[in-house]
Structure formats: structure tokens, C-alpha cells
Design an enzyme around this catalytic site. Structure first.
Site, short mmCIF file in Angstrom:
data_model
loop_
_atom_site.label_atom_id
_atom_site.label_comp_id
_atom_site.label_asym_id
_atom_site.label_seq_id
_atom_site.Cartn_x
_atom_site.Cartn_y
_atom_site.Cartn_z
N GLY A 1 -43.32 34.45 5.49
CA GLY A 1 -42.77 35.61 4.78
C GLY A 1 -41.48 35.24 4.08
CG ASN A 2 -40.09 36.90 0.81
OD1 ASN A 2 -39.47 37.96 0.74
ND2 ASN A 2 -41.30 36.74 0.27
#
Ligand code: CTP
Length: 395
Positions: free
Chosen positions: A207-208
Site C-alpha cells: 500500500g502507500n
């Protein structure tokens, strides 16, 4: 601030929820509204007129007259942009339906030239009584709006339906139902927001740090200009204040791509999501066990949604992309403008203190084919409003 300089007449009737009128007035004033309050005599027993007067910065109206001065109900009804009755008691509800006029609040109601909206508050049995249901139907038939009651603890100590809507929800209801502007009426706006999660196995993902705050603020800003807004968002803790925005939740870049192409006809497209550029080729069926010292996960490029939509851009369509950069910001953003055939790129740099993930502020630069416009650091809500204003000049 949709309520800025709007004139709200608040009617307070005799219900224990009248104490929440204090908060309603406070929130209205904070939102920039002008507020006048009219109360019934019964309401005075639950909340002090003095408090409401101090907070509203106006006198509070209760009687038809004070000394030899007449309180002009017609004038008050014409002054208001909206007449909000909160809380609305069972008694006042029945009098409104029957055309009763034995107090100033009812006289104002009967002569109000503005929309009337009510937030009922009563015990569950009263709320469920057939006469209350009939009366509510009458108000709706008379084109008045009802702010739905909540479920929860009631004055009787019983849990059930009948609690007045919370003051914050009442303010949002007013904004959404009466104070949307008309600049973008009939326009379809597609916005992406948040991060994407690319699954590795059933429990892990890549993810980020995107929070989705900017995209959500943009969705609300466009909606309040009158547009139909479709918000496609990756996993985020953010929530929408307005019910009329259509939100589509997705997880991965692939899901976001498929959701977006359904709306490729939109008049305005703003891609603010931090879409993963790469995704695992193989997603393990079971949790990957730590058997080896190192592990390799092979990734493949995801579809570039903005680039795809840019390649199909119609002449009457406006497409904006975002660019979050850490170095050579202007060069990279300008390259993205060309590569993705966007009308503008909204650049934010991680080198700016006010910009970045999970912050409530942002500092942007808008780059188009002709110019570069730099903005001050602001709250993301204000940045959203600057972006909407900029796009309005480009349509
Ligand atoms: N974007 C997209 N689909 C992707 C990747 C990015 O629609 N698969 C969009 C983003 O929503 C943003 C713009 O493209 O509006 C730029 O995203 P950014 O991550 O800054 O750049 P990339 O194109 O991914 O390039 P790089 O990561 O190399 O900077």
C-alpha cells in the site's frame, strides 16, 4: 463555507432536546451564518433564552410583543433564508399541521416565505404513534423537509427511535439541501481518492501512505458547486459529509481502473488517488510462511488510469492529474502533463512542510500547457476550493 452570510431562523420548541439548540446556534455562527432564534414558552423551561441570545448575537423572540413593541412575525418569516425548527415537539408538530397559531413561532411558520425544515424530538412511543406519523406525512406533503430522528437513549431512559438528529448532522443537512451553488449543475464529476492495496496473500498487501483527505475534500467542493459527483476511493478512514455524493469503494489498482472506465464520459475528471504502479503477479492463496531467509515477489505494472482516460479525452472534457514528487518537481509534473494528456497537473512536493500524506494542509502548484500557478499553504478543504475555482475558469 456554504452557510456564510446565510440567514437562519431557528425555532426552538418544548422538548428536552432543546438544550442542543445551544450547539446548533454555535455551529451556525461558526459557519458564518446570521442567526435569529424564536422560542415557545415551553422551550424556555429547557434552555435559557439568554444563552441563545448571547450565542446568536441577536435578541431572542418569544412573545408577540414586549412592552409596547410588536414582534413582526411576517418580517421574521421573510428575513430568513431557511426556517429550521429544532427540536420540533409533538405538540408543535400537531399545531403546524392543524394551522394553529397560539404563539409567535407558529405565526412565523404560517407566514414564512422561506423553506421550512424540522428536526423532531420525542419519545419512541410518541414518535411511533399513528397520529405523529400522519402529521409528519402532512408536513412532507406541505413541501417541508424532515431531518430524520436517531436511534439511541431517550429522555425516558428507554433506548429507541426519537432522538433529535445531532447538531452537526443538522448543519450538514442545511448545507446540502439549501445552499449548494449552481455553477456546475448538470455536470458529471469523477474523482479518485486514497491509496490502493495490492494483495500479496490473504493477510498482506502493498500500500502507500495516502489518506484520501484531498480527494474527499475535492468531492465535497465539487458537489457543493452543484455537480453530480462520483468518488472512487481506495481504503481510507475518511467519510463523506454529504449523502448525495456517490461513493464507490475499491481495494486494488485494477478495481479502481475498472470502476473509473464506467465514468469515462464524465465532464470533469480529477485523479487524486495514489494508485499503485506495480502489483504482485501472483497472489498466494494461503498466508505465506516465513520459511526462507529472503523472499521475492514479482510485480507487474498496473494500468495507468489517468493516461488511459487522457488518451480518450473528448474536447469538452477537463482532466486533472496529481503529481506528488520528491525532486525535480516541476520537470516531472510537466512531463506527466504531456505523457498523460491532462489539462492540468496539480503538483504537491513532499519537500513542502505543509504538503504530504495524512496532513490536513497542502501546498499546490497547478501546471497547464500555458502557465504555472503557485498557491499558498492552506487547509485541504481550502485547497479543494481553489482547485474548483481554477477549473471553473478553464471550462
Ligand atoms: N495515476 C493513475 N494510475 C496509475 C498511476 C497513477 O491514474 N496507475 C495517476 C494518479 O492518480 C495521479 C497521476 O497519475 O493523478 C500521477 O501519479 P504519480 O504517482 O505522481 O505518477 P506516476 O504516473 O505513477 O509516475 P511515477 O510514480 O513514476 O512518478
Amino acid at each position: 463555507m456554504p452557510l456564510k452570510n446565510k440567514k437562519i431562523l431557528l425555532g426552538v420548541t418544548g422538548s428536552i432536546a432543546a438544550y442542543k439548540a445551544i450547539l446548533i446556534v454555535r455551529l451556525l455562527i461558526k459557519s458564518g451564518a446570521e442567526v435569529k432564534v424564536v422560542m415557545t414558552s415551553a422551550a424556555k423551561k429547557f434552555v435559557s433564552p439568554l444563552v441563545l441570545s448571547v450565542l446568536s448575537k441577536n435578541k431572542v423572540y418569544i412573545q408577540w410583543h414586549e412592552q409596547y413593541e410588536w414582534n413582526n412575525h411576517v418580517e421574521l418569516g421573510r428575513w430568513a433564508d431557511v426556517f429550521l425548527i429544532a427540536p420540533l415537539s409533538c405538540n408543535t408538530l400537531s399545531k403546524m399541521v392543524g394551522g394553529g397559531c397560539d404563539n409567535l413561532l407558529l405565526a412565523i411558520y404560517l407566514s414564512a416565505a422561506c423553506p421550512v425544515v424540522v428536526a423532531p424530538a420525542m419519545d419512541e412511543e410518541m414518535w411511533n404513534h399513528s397520529s405523529t406519523k400522519r402529521n409528519i406525512c402532512h408536513l412532507i406533503a406541505d413541501s417541508h423537509k424532515i431531518i430524520e430522528v436517531n436511534d439511541g437513549e431517550l429522555a425516558s431512559g428507554i433506548f429507541g427511535m426519537g432522538r433529535m438528529a445531532e447538531p452537526e448532522s443538522i448543519i450538514i443537512f442545511l448545507e446540502e439541501n439549501y445552499f449548494r451553488e449552481a455553477n456546475l449543475v448538470g455536470k458529471q464529476v469523477l474523482i479518485t481518492a486514497g491509496p490502493t492495496h495490492e494483495s500479496i496473500d490473504p493477510v498482506r498487501f502493498i500500500g502507500n501512505r495516502s489518506s484520501g483527505k484531498m480527494g474527499f475534500a475535492l468531492a465535497e467542493a465539487f458537489y457543493m458547486k452543484g455537480a453530480n459527483v462520483f468518488l472512487i476511493t481506495g481504503p481510507t478512514k475518511e467519510f463523506l459529509r454529504y449523502k448525495g455524493i456517490e461513493m464507490i469503494k475499491v481495494e486494488s489498482a485494477k478495481e479502481m481502473y475498472h470502476a473509473c472506465i464506467e465514468f469515462e464520459y464524465a465532464d470533469i475528471i480529477i485523479m487524486s488517488a495514489a494508485v499503485a504502479d506495480y502489483s504482485p503477479i501472483i497472489v498466494a492463496d494461503q498466508k505465506i510462511k516465513k520459511k526462507t531467509e529472503t523472499i521475492q515477489i514479482e510485480l507487474t505494472k498496473t494500468n495507468d488510469i489517468l493516461k488511459y482516460l487522457g488518451s480518450k479525452k473528448k474536447s469538452n472534457q477537463f482532466i486533472a492529474g496529481f503529481a506528488l514528487e520528491t525532486e525535480n518537481e516541476l520537470t516531472h509534473a510537466t512531463q506527466k502533463l504531456i505523457d498523460k494528456n491532462a489539462d492540468c497537473i496539480i503538483l504537491n512536493s513532499l519537500n513542502e512542510v505543509a504538503a504530504g500524506f495524512e496532513k490536513n494542509t497542502n501546498k499546490i502548484t497547478i501546471i497547464n500547457k500555458k502557465e504555472t500557478i503557485t498557491y499558498e499553504a492552506k487547509l485541504k478543504k481550502e485547497v479543494a476550493s481553489d482547485i474548483v475555482d481554477y477549473i471553473l475558469t478553464q471550462l
